[in-house]
Write a protein that holds these residues in place. Structure first.
Motif, PDB file in Angstrom:
ATOM      1  N   CYS A  16       0.838  -1.190   0.000  1.00 52.57           N
ATOM      2  CA  CYS A  16       0.000   0.000   0.000  1.00 52.57           C
ATOM      3  C   CYS A  16       0.875   1.243   0.000  1.00 52.57           C
ATOM      4  CB  CYS A  16      -0.901   0.038   1.241  1.00 52.57           C
ATOM      5  SG  CYS A  16      -1.970  -1.405   1.450  1.00 52.57           S
ATOM      6  N   LEU A 141      -9.368  -2.009   1.989  1.00 55.74           N
ATOM      7  CA  LEU A 141      -8.493  -3.176   1.881  1.00 55.74           C
ATOM      8  C   LEU A 141      -9.268  -4.486   2.003  1.00 55.74           C
ATOM      9  CD1 LEU A 141      -5.316  -2.019   3.837  1.00 55.74           C
ATOM     10  CD2 LEU A 141      -5.672  -2.147   1.360  1.00 55.74           C
ATOM     11  N   ARG A 189      -0.505  -4.084   4.420  1.00 56.04           N
ATOM     12  CA  ARG A 189      -1.854  -4.008   4.981  1.00 56.04           C
ATOM     13  C   ARG A 189      -1.945  -4.635   6.368  1.00 56.04           C
ATOM     14  NH1 ARG A 189      -5.823  -6.321   0.950  1.00 56.04           N
ATOM     15  NH2 ARG A 189      -4.437  -5.364  -0.571  1.00 56.04           N
TER      16      ARG A 189
END
Length: 209
Positions: A16, A141, A189
């Motif tokens: 990310c 997510l 994440r």
């Protein structure tokens, strides 16, 4: 130019990226969420297309503020990706004061970070803004496959609050981005739950070099 053409890179453990919008056109007569990028800011965002960190993106999520959308659109347009806009990823709510002159803004921002459980001059509390941005990142997510990279585009304040959460750090302005905006960091994440992102990953890096 195809998505990531000539720039494909071997991905590390982070999947990310959080990017803040670069310089804007400051107009005291326009609500801050409606400010647009300046020519300098737009140029810096476009230079970000040359950075290999963005070459493998599969998803882009932006705050609903105009300057963030304009930044995110640079990447979405080039890489042929859908741009998802989330109005709840906005900057900390400062509507109680509206535009503040730079020196006054810096003083209030210092108080915002320094007293995270207090509403400073009616601003959204830092602890509440942090909970909001962490929740919105988590929501996105959950719908995105774990092997696909995501770019979140937003703002320096909530980006710093997210960074503090990811690193397991107390809210502190010393983790803020440099002046001018247009900086990014990376994270895995899993760090959203574990709060153990490595400090080097969370270091702010300029989008344009």
């Amino acid at each position: 130019m195809g998505r990531g053409a000539g720039l494909k890179m071997v991905l590390g453990p982070a999947d990310c990226l959080y990017l803040t919008h670069p310089q804007v056109r400051i107009d005291p007569d326009v609500p801050v969420p409606d400010w647009s990028l300046s020519e300098k800011g737009l140029g810096r965002a476009r230079l970000g297309l040359l950075r290999p960190e963005f070459a493998s993106l599969g998803h882009i999520v932006s705050s609903g503020e105009r300057k963030a959308i304009e930044t995110a659109a640079v990447f979405a347009d080039r890489f042929g990706l859908e741009l998802v806009v989330d109005d709840l990823m906005h900057e900390n709510d400062r509507s109680s004061t509206g535009f503040l002159p730079p020196e006054e803004f810096e003083r209030v921002a210092d108080a915002f970070f320094g007293s995270p459980h207090t509403s400073v001059r009616g601003w959204e509390r830092a602890c509440d803004a942090q909970a909001r941005i962490v929740d919105r990142v988590a929501v996105h997510l959950e719908r995105i496959p774990e092997d696909e990279w995501v770019l979140f585009v937003g703002h320096g304040g909530v980006g710093t609050l997210l960074k503090c959460h990811l690193g397991g750090w107390a809210i502190d302005r010393r983790h803020d981005q440099p002046a001018g905006g247009g900086f990014f960091y990376s994270f895995a994440r899993q760090a959203l739950q574990e709060r153990n992102a490595p400090a080097p990953d969370l270091a702010w890096r300029p989008v344009d070099r």
